[in-house]
Design a protein around this motif. Structure first.
Motif, PDB file in Angstrom:
ATOM      1  N   ALA A 272       0.818  -1.222   0.000  1.00 32.25           N
ATOM      2  CA  ALA A 272       0.000   0.000   0.000  1.00 32.25           C
ATOM      3  C   ALA A 272       0.849   1.268   0.000  1.00 32.25           C
ATOM      4  O   ALA A 272       0.320   2.358   0.222  1.00 32.25           O
ATOM      5  N   ASP A 273       2.154   1.146  -0.275  1.00 33.01           N
ATOM      6  CA  ASP A 273       3.039   2.306  -0.173  1.00 33.01           C
ATOM      7  C   ASP A 273       2.658   3.428  -1.133  1.00 33.01           C
ATOM      8  O   ASP A 273       2.698   4.610  -0.784  1.00 33.01           O
ATOM      9  N   THR A 274       2.313   3.075  -2.362  1.00 26.44           N
ATOM     10  CA  THR A 274       1.955   4.105  -3.340  1.00 26.44           C
ATOM     11  C   THR A 274       0.737   4.887  -2.883  1.00 26.44           C
ATOM     12  O   THR A 274       0.707   6.122  -2.949  1.00 26.44           O
ATOM     13  N   LEU A 275      -0.277   4.166  -2.406  1.00 27.25           N
ATOM     14  CA  LEU A 275      -1.476   4.832  -1.888  1.00 27.25           C
ATOM     15  C   LEU A 275      -1.131   5.728  -0.711  1.00 27.25           C
ATOM     16  O   LEU A 275      -1.609   6.872  -0.625  1.00 27.25           O
ATOM     17  N   ALA A 317       5.320   5.411   4.507  1.00 29.75           N
ATOM     18  CA  ALA A 317       5.161   4.950   3.126  1.00 29.75           C
ATOM     19  C   ALA A 317       6.484   4.663   2.440  1.00 29.75           C
ATOM     20  O   ALA A 317       6.525   3.889   1.479  1.00 29.75           O
ATOM     21  N   LEU A 318       7.565   5.259   2.905  1.00 32.08           N
ATOM     22  CA  LEU A 318       8.859   5.008   2.279  1.00 32.08           C
ATOM     23  C   LEU A 318       9.337   3.572   2.489  1.00 32.08           C
ATOM     24  O   LEU A 318      10.135   3.056   1.698  1.00 32.08           O
ATOM     25  N   SER A 319       8.868   2.928   3.565  1.00 30.48           N
ATOM     26  CA  SER A 319       9.243   1.537   3.876  1.00 30.48           C
ATOM     27  C   SER A 319      10.757   1.358   3.966  1.00 30.48           C
ATOM     28  O   SER A 319      11.296   0.333   3.543  1.00 30.48           O
ATOM     29  N   LEU A 407       7.763   9.488  -7.312  1.00 29.01           N
ATOM     30  CA  LEU A 407       6.777   9.781  -6.266  1.00 29.01           C
ATOM     31  C   LEU A 407       7.425  10.271  -4.972  1.00 29.01           C
ATOM     32  O   LEU A 407       6.975  11.278  -4.402  1.00 29.01           O
ATOM     33  N   PRO A 408       8.480   9.609  -4.466  1.00 27.63           N
ATOM     34  CA  PRO A 408       9.165  10.200  -3.318  1.00 27.63           C
ATOM     35  C   PRO A 408       9.695  11.597  -3.590  1.00 27.63           C
ATOM     36  O   PRO A 408       9.682  12.457  -2.699  1.00 27.63           O
ATOM     37  N   GLY A 409      10.129  11.847  -4.829  1.00 23.75           N
ATOM     38  CA  GLY A 409      10.601  13.189  -5.179  1.00 23.75           C
ATOM     39  C   GLY A 409       9.492  14.216  -5.085  1.00 23.75           C
ATOM     40  O   GLY A 409       9.704  15.341  -4.599  1.00 23.75           O
ATOM     41  N   VAL A 410       8.299  13.853  -5.554  1.00 23.64           N
ATOM     42  CA  VAL A 410       7.152  14.752  -5.439  1.00 23.64           C
ATOM     43  C   VAL A 410       6.824  15.005  -3.976  1.00 23.64           C
ATOM     44  O   VAL A 410       6.503  16.142  -3.579  1.00 23.64           O
ATOM     45  N   LEU A 411       6.900  13.954  -3.163  1.00 22.87           N
ATOM     46  CA  LEU A 411       6.623  14.113  -1.724  1.00 22.87           C
ATOM     47  C   LEU A 411       7.656  15.007  -1.047  1.00 22.87           C
ATOM     48  O   LEU A 411       7.323  15.780  -0.137  1.00 22.87           O
TER      49      LEU A 411
END
Length: 501
Positions: A272-275, A317-319, A407-411
């Motif tokens: 569920a990390d992407t969510l 979410a980064l796990s 996605l981590p970059g956007v975050l």
């Protein structure tokens, strides 16, 4: 040391019973409440030291060993949460005692406040120490039942109306949680967390993902994760200042704690990390944009509360070990700072007669200490160096950069923008409420702030500064806790030393 584990739950419950019986003696009530929470804090510190040095401390309630019986587990994460929550609830209790000069005022605590507050504390600590899903559910229900009373304290029309929204949302999340508990038991035949760590791995991926999402939905409502956060800014600001402060500091973090615990122990692998990353980014940005639009101090802080929940979900979410460590550090930081800011809002209301920024001003001139008490935690929340807010955000952003990927970059970008907007919001409040020409709302003689209210707020400001000074050792604890959470073995072996039956 195992005998100490139930005390953070049992002592407040025992104190609640005593204070309820002594409802006609408010001074004795106050003394019992302070002693109970002070003792809980001492026990929590001992448990944290033990968990850090020797691993999780486990006790089987009633002598029934796991997985048949209920177990309470004080690993590093749980013990750290109990320490911080105990310190915060003790300071808020002292603040409420200072505020409660008139026991009959609708805006200040009454005789029922003390037993209810202690029950709330017991529910929070039970949730942190719970070793099975159903006991975690029980912890949530204990704190929610107490919160229903506290959020409507005084019985005014506004509090009943907004409290009704809070009650409906809480019941909905509890129903979702109980449904998830039933589904987990149906699929695995157990609710013990250590045993679930083994059995959930054997389920088909689709079933496992469905169970994970059901639990996440329940916890996301409790943690006020966007888009399930609309209830919070309308519910919290109407309660008395000490109630709002402890709700803001602790109740949403219990939901975050449940997400951390289940995502690491029960559902490793990051399905569920992407969510979680998407909702973390939306929570940060939408929350802080809501804060920018507010003109009432309590509502403004409520939106910043929602916004900064996003940082914690981002770390989960980064796990990764770094992301998880940063998330735990940020939970500790945010419990302290957000509680402090709501106590400051209560002092502003006491001093100026309102928290509406359009009706107050000049507080830095007429109440310079109050200005300092706002400025320090506000800059800490905004992430200004060298405060703990900066260190926590830096740790999370570094973990996001190290994780790589779009996605981590956007975050990382969303976290940076959110931090800058938080600084803008804090600066705007400072300029309007503290820096511009005095314009007290009431026009009545100046109100002197009760010393105990100010002293409790000073103590929390000092605790926030202590997190900055002790950031190195605290990061060591959170890194060690994150490593144990990712391994899962220390927790499982402590609860089931003989292996799974």
């Amino acid at each position: 040391m195992g005998a100490l584990v139930p005390l953070p739950v049992v002592v407040p419950l025992f104190g609640a019973a005593l204070t309820l019986l002594l409802a006609g003696w408010p001074r004795i009530q106050r003394a019992i409440s302070v002693l109970c929470l002070g003792g809980t804090l001492v026990v929590a510190l001992l448990l944290l030291i033990q968990a850090y040095r020797h691993g999780p401390v486990v006790v089987a309630v009633g002598g029934w060993p796991a997985p048949v019986g209920i177990v309470l587990v004080a690993d590093q994460l749980a013990a750290l949460m109990v320490v911080v929550s105990s310190a915060v609830t003790l300071c808020v209790l002292l603040y409420s005692i200072g505020q409660g000069r008139s026991e009959t005022s609708e805006s200040t605590p009454v005789s029922i406040f003390h037993p209810t507050y202690l029950v709330l504390t017991a529910g929070v600590t039970n949730a942190f120490l719970a070793g099975d899903l159903f006991n975690l559910f029980v912890g949530f229900e204990i704190l929610l039942a107490a919160s229903f009373v506290l959020i409507t304290l005084g019985g005014t029309e506004t509090r009943i109306r907004t409290g009704s929204t809070y009650v409906v949302v809480s019941i909905l999340s509890s129903m979702m949680f109980l449904t998830a508990v039933g589904l987990v038991y149906a699929a695995t035949g157990t609710l013990n967390l250590a045993q679930l760590a083994h059995r959930l791995d054997d389920l088909p991926d689709g079933v496992r993902l469905a169970l994970e999402l059901t639990l996440l939905l329940a916890f996301a409502i409790k943690a006020a994760v966007f888009p399930l956060s609309a209830w919070l800014p309308d519910s919290y600001p109407t309660a008395p200042a000490p109630v709002t402060a402890v709700f803001a500091g602790l109740l949403t973090k219990v939901g975050v704690y449940a997400i951390i615990r289940t995502e690491t122990l029960l559902f490793p692998g990051g399905q569920a990390d992407t969510l979680l990353m998407v909702v973390a980014g939306l929570t940060m940005v939408v929350g802080i944009l809501g804060a920018v639009a507010q003109s009432d101090l309590k509502r403004l802080f409520s939106f910043t509360l929602v916004s900064h929940i996003g940082y914690m979900i981002f770390g989960v979410a980064l796990s990764t070990a770094a992301g998880l460590s940063g998330a735990i550090f940020y939970v500790v930081h945010h419990i302290t700072i957000q509680t402090t800011l709501f106590l400051v809002a209560g002092l502003v209301e006491e001093r100026a007669g309102s928290t509406d920024l359009r009706r107050i001003g000049g507080l830095a001139r007429v109440a310079p200490l109050l200005g300092v008490l706002f400025f320090v935690p506000a800059m800490n929340l905004a992430g200004v160096p060298p405060f703990s807010g900066f260190l926590g955000k830096l740790g999370l952003l570094q973990a996001g950069v190290a994780a790589g990927g779009p996605l981590p970059g956007v975050l990382v970008a969303a976290g940076t923008v959110t931090s800058l907007l938080t600084l803008y919001v804090a600066s705007r409040v400072w300029n309007i409420a503290f820096w511009r020409a005095p314009r007290l709302a009431t026009g009545e003689p100046v109100v002197q702030l009760p010393k105990l209210m100010v002293g409790a707020t000073v103590a929390l400001v000092a605790l926030g500064l202590a997190l900055t000074v002790l950031a190195g050792p605290l990061f060591d604890v959170t890194a060690d806790a994150a490593a144990d959470l990712r391994l899962r073995t220390p927790y499982v072996r402590a609860v089931l030393p003989g292996g799974e039956p």
